[in-house]
Motif scaffolding. Structure first.
Motif, mmCIF file in Angstrom:
data_model
loop_
_atom_site.group_PDB
_atom_site.id
_atom_site.type_symbol
_atom_site.label_atom_id
_atom_site.label_comp_id
_atom_site.label_asym_id
_atom_site.label_seq_id
_atom_site.Cartn_x
_atom_site.Cartn_y
_atom_site.Cartn_z
ATOM 1 N N MET A 207 -3.494 -1.877 10.176
ATOM 2 C CA MET A 207 -3.971 -2.630 8.743
ATOM 3 C C MET A 207 -2.518 -2.974 8.060
ATOM 4 S SD MET A 207 -5.993 -0.302 5.898
ATOM 5 C CE MET A 207 -4.921 0.517 5.232
ATOM 6 N N ILE A 208 -2.654 -4.041 7.500
ATOM 7 C CA ILE A 208 -1.484 -4.511 6.670
ATOM 8 C C ILE A 208 -1.297 -3.629 5.367
ATOM 9 C CG2 ILE A 208 -0.219 -6.210 5.325
ATOM 10 C CD1 ILE A 208 -1.999 -8.245 7.000
ATOM 11 N N PRO A 209 0.097 -2.933 5.177
ATOM 12 C CA PRO A 209 0.038 -2.141 4.087
ATOM 13 C C PRO A 209 -0.073 -2.832 2.683
ATOM 14 C CG PRO A 209 1.839 -1.887 5.825
ATOM 15 C CD PRO A 209 1.176 -3.276 6.048
ATOM 16 N N ARG A 210 -0.330 -1.976 1.838
ATOM 17 C CA ARG A 210 -0.577 -2.784 0.498
ATOM 18 C C ARG A 210 0.433 -1.809 -0.342
ATOM 19 N NH1 ARG A 210 -5.016 -5.803 -0.183
ATOM 20 N NH2 ARG A 210 -5.370 -5.534 -2.385
ATOM 21 N N ILE A 211 1.375 -2.705 -1.214
ATOM 22 C CA ILE A 211 2.055 -2.003 -1.848
ATOM 23 C C ILE A 211 1.884 -2.643 -3.639
ATOM 24 C CG2 ILE A 211 4.623 -1.659 -2.748
ATOM 25 C CD1 ILE A 211 5.209 -2.693 -0.037
ATOM 26 N N TYR A 212 1.532 -1.759 -4.273
ATOM 27 C CA TYR A 212 1.330 -1.847 -5.753
ATOM 28 C C TYR A 212 2.474 -1.752 -6.602
ATOM 29 C CZ TYR A 212 -3.482 -1.272 -4.028
ATOM 30 O OH TYR A 212 -4.807 -1.511 -3.457
ATOM 31 N N ILE A 213 2.977 -2.827 -7.304
ATOM 32 C CA ILE A 213 4.040 -2.891 -8.301
ATOM 33 C C ILE A 213 3.676 -3.351 -9.445
ATOM 34 C CG2 ILE A 213 6.495 -3.663 -8.494
ATOM 35 C CD1 ILE A 213 6.467 -4.307 -5.503
ATOM 36 N N PRO A 214 3.639 -2.816 -10.844
ATOM 37 C CA PRO A 214 2.985 -3.094 -11.961
ATOM 38 C C PRO A 214 3.671 -4.554 -12.282
ATOM 39 C CG PRO A 214 3.234 -0.942 -12.004
ATOM 40 C CD PRO A 214 4.052 -1.513 -10.737
ATOM 41 N N GLY A 215 2.751 -5.652 -12.920
ATOM 42 C CA GLY A 215 3.339 -6.580 -13.519
ATOM 43 C C GLY A 215 3.317 -6.556 -15.121
ATOM 44 N N ASP A 216 2.799 -5.537 -15.422
ATOM 45 C CA ASP A 216 2.444 -5.252 -17.196
ATOM 46 C C ASP A 216 3.830 -5.280 -17.901
ATOM 47 O OD1 ASP A 216 3.403 -2.488 -18.719
ATOM 48 O OD2 ASP A 216 1.130 -2.770 -18.987
ATOM 49 N N VAL B 148 1.754 2.997 -2.706
ATOM 50 C CA VAL B 148 1.590 2.539 -1.602
ATOM 51 C C VAL B 148 0.194 3.147 -1.013
ATOM 52 C CG1 VAL B 148 3.046 4.290 -0.256
ATOM 53 C CG2 VAL B 148 2.536 2.066 0.919
ATOM 54 N N ALA B 149 -0.564 2.261 -0.384
ATOM 55 C CA ALA B 149 -1.789 2.731 0.328
ATOM 56 C C ALA B 149 -1.639 3.337 1.438
ATOM 57 C CB ALA B 149 -2.872 1.523 0.100
ATOM 58 N N THR B 150 -2.214 4.479 1.545
ATOM 59 C CA THR B 150 -1.650 4.957 2.901
ATOM 60 C C THR B 150 -3.204 5.506 3.393
ATOM 61 O OG1 THR B 150 -1.544 7.466 2.279
ATOM 62 C CG2 THR B 150 0.355 6.055 2.063
ATOM 63 N N ALA B 151 -3.229 6.040 4.646
ATOM 64 C CA ALA B 151 -4.394 6.509 5.435
ATOM 65 C C ALA B 151 -4.949 7.795 4.584
ATOM 66 C CB ALA B 151 -4.256 6.999 6.694
ATOM 67 N N LEU C 234 6.141 3.608 3.266
ATOM 68 C CA LEU C 234 4.986 2.682 3.295
ATOM 69 C C LEU C 234 3.641 3.646 4.240
ATOM 70 C CD1 LEU C 234 6.206 -0.645 5.066
ATOM 71 C CD2 LEU C 234 5.289 -0.359 2.889
ATOM 72 N N THR C 235 4.224 5.016 4.657
ATOM 73 C CA THR C 235 3.023 5.751 5.048
ATOM 74 C C THR C 235 3.385 7.083 4.235
ATOM 75 O OG1 THR C 235 4.862 6.661 6.762
ATOM 76 C CG2 THR C 235 3.150 5.045 7.460
ATOM 77 N N GLY C 236 3.830 7.060 2.924
ATOM 78 C CA GLY C 236 3.778 8.118 1.924
ATOM 79 C C GLY C 236 4.974 8.996 2.357
ATOM 80 N N GLY C 237 6.104 8.522 2.910
ATOM 81 C CA GLY C 237 6.901 9.589 3.237
ATOM 82 C C GLY C 237 7.792 10.249 1.941
#
Length: 518
Positions: free
Chosen positions: A1-10, A55-58, A81-84
């Motif tokens: 699954m492609i990792p999804r990274i959320y960065i605010p554009g607010d 970051v969206a992890t399992a 990317l895995t919540g480290g």
């Protein structure tokens, strides 16, 4: 699954460096040859943690913040990317104390979804309210909103359902829904957050309002200082139109509703509903005398609903969960939740949505963490530049329309600005008068002349010229402005002035006495 990274554009996150962080993360992904999707979400509202990257992890989403561009390389080295774990690691966003204590109804999706993805919006309950509304008669929709107890979230707290019923019952060959997004009060940013972080909830709320009242066209009047909100709203309207949420047949129903985004010209007074209508019509924004009410004769002389962004954005959850669900939150006649915006000299600034009823002290001390300087809180202004200054003695006041009114205060748009003990309340009173003088549309004498004379009179107090006589004159001016002004700009300016005089009398003593007292 492609990792999804959320960065605010607010806008708030951008002001704190989110764009630089986004570029640094994109560069690091490219350098390491990692394929990932960057989602520019809205801010969740904890600006003391922005830029907050998720970051969206399992095991769900994991947050990091406040992230600096210099942190990015070490974040990747630590396996973010895995919540480290990392020094910026915050864990699950929902478990961060600032968010865990909230009751998010209107802002449930803000910071969670992709603002311009209708699929993401629907995945998180979006359009459920509109779908339910389409199965009801207009009168039944109005009854639901009335039963919920929803009141205007932009100022006076007028019952939303009554306003809608008036427009529904008024005959007209054309009716309009106007959204007041001219968010000009100091310390307020809730409207902007919704428009930038969850624009579809506003579109859905306006569409429901149109169906409920027989209106087929809507306008969002946005302040010119919000270019990002304007851009996001325009894109969201296009997406909604293409998906059939807006247009000649709303979601395939017999109802038609469409909308446009209009930009104001920077006048504070255009936050007043009738001045806003004049501006929308291409005129100079000046307050209209009432009657007629806008509900009878509003935009272009047609029956018009004018609601604030948060009022309209609260409608979808009411139509989704039911009036009883929404009404279960709050106290007295103040039902549902209120997005409280905490700003000024405060440790934890941000948006905190909660049911009505928390005390001002809880909001400032427990949620806001007290002052950023660490000095004692001297005053708290609630309701923007026209709101009263509350001293420590009044911090047990519950956040409730009637409770604030009983203490000569107002909730307004629920913006809170905190001041520490270095604030000079004489200067704050002068600022209130000066603000009114600058922003007055000039139509009525009490506001136009009263505020100007107020500045002059306070300046005489500062200079030590007959302080008692001039204090009495300021009080008399405030009384004239409060009861003689055509709108709330002149009518509410006395709140900050008189509360300063009443609660902080030492700040109005002649300079030698004040110095000696200190």
């Amino acid at each position: 699954m492609i990792p999804r990274i959320y960065i605010p554009g607010d806008s708030g996150a951008l002001a704190l460096g989110a764009e630089k962080v986004a570029k640094a993360i994109a560069g690091e992904l490219a350098e390491r040859g990692i394929e990932a999707k960057i989602v520019r979400n809205g801010s969740r509202g904890a600006y003391f943690l922005e830029p907050m990257v998720e970051v969206a992890t399992a095991n769900g989403r994991v947050a990091y913040g406040p992230v600096k561009p210099s942190d990015v390389k070490s974040l990747f080295d630590g396996g973010f990317l895995t919540g480290g774990h990392h020094k910026r690691w915050l864990g699950s966003p929902d478990k961060i104390p600032f968010f865990a204590k909230q009751t998010r109804l209107t802002f449930a999706r803000c910071g969670v979804t992709d603002p311009l993805s209708l699929e993401s919006y629907k995945k998180h309950g979006g359009l459920n309210g509109l779908t339910n509304a389409l199965a009801l008669t207009p009168a039944d929709i109005v009854a639901q909103v009335t039963e919920s107890g929803l009141r205007g979230r932009g100022g006076a707290g007028f019952p939303t359902g009554i306003k809608w019923k008036t427009v529904l019952d008024t005959a007209g060959d054309r009716k309009y829904i106007v959204c007041n997004a001219d968010e000009g009060d100091s310390g307020t940013f809730a409207d902007r957050m919704i428009m930038e972080g969850d624009p579809f909830v506003l579109i859905e709320g306006m569409t429901i309002a149109g169906i409920a009242t027989g209106a087929t066209k809507g306008f969002v009047y946005v302040r010119s200082e919000y270019p990002h909100a304007v851009a996001v709203m325009n894109k969201a309207v296009e997406v909604a139109r293409k998906a059939g949420v807006l247009g000649a047949s709303v979601l395939g129903s017999p109802y038609a509703f469409d909308m446009e985004i209009r930009v104001g010209a920077g006048a504070y007074v255009c936050g007043e509903e009738t001045a806003l209508l004049d501006s929308l019509e291409g005129k100079r924004g000046m307050v209209r005398a009432k009657p007629p009410l806008p509900a009878h004769k509003g935009l272009f002389g047609k029956p018009t609903v004018i609601n604030n962004v948060i009022s309209l954005a609260s409608v979808p959850v009411i139509m989704d969960k039911g009036a009883a669900y929404y009404k279960d939150f709050g106290m007295g006649r103040s039902r549902g939740t209120i997005p409280i915006q905490i700003a000024g000299n405060v440790k934890y600034a941000g948006l905190f949505e909660a049911a009505f009823g928390m005390t001002l002290g809880e909001i400032v001390d427990e949620i806001g963490g007290g002052t950023a300087t660490g000095r004692p809180v001297k005053a708290v202004q609630v309701g923007g530049p026209l709101g009263a200054y509350f001293p420590r003695a009044l911090v047990d006041t519950p956040f409730d329309y009637e409770a604030f009114a009983a203490k000569d205060g107002l909730i307004g748009h629920a913006g809170i600005v905190v001041f520490d003990d270095t604030a000079d309340m004489l200067k704050q009173a002068r600022f209130a008068m000066e603000f009114c003088a600058i922003e007055s549309c000039g139509k009525c004498t009490p506001c136009r002349i009263g505020s100007t004379r107020g500045v002059e009179t306070i300046d005489r107090i500062v200079a030590g010229i007959e302080p008692e006589k001039n204090l009495a004159l300021v009080t008399d001016l405030c009384n004239t402005m409060k009861f003689g002004s055509l709108c709330a700009l002149g009518g509410f300016t006395p709140y900050p002035v008189m509360s300063s005089i009443t609660h902080f009398p030492d700040d109005f003593k002649p300079a030698p006495v004040r110095v000696a007292a200190e």
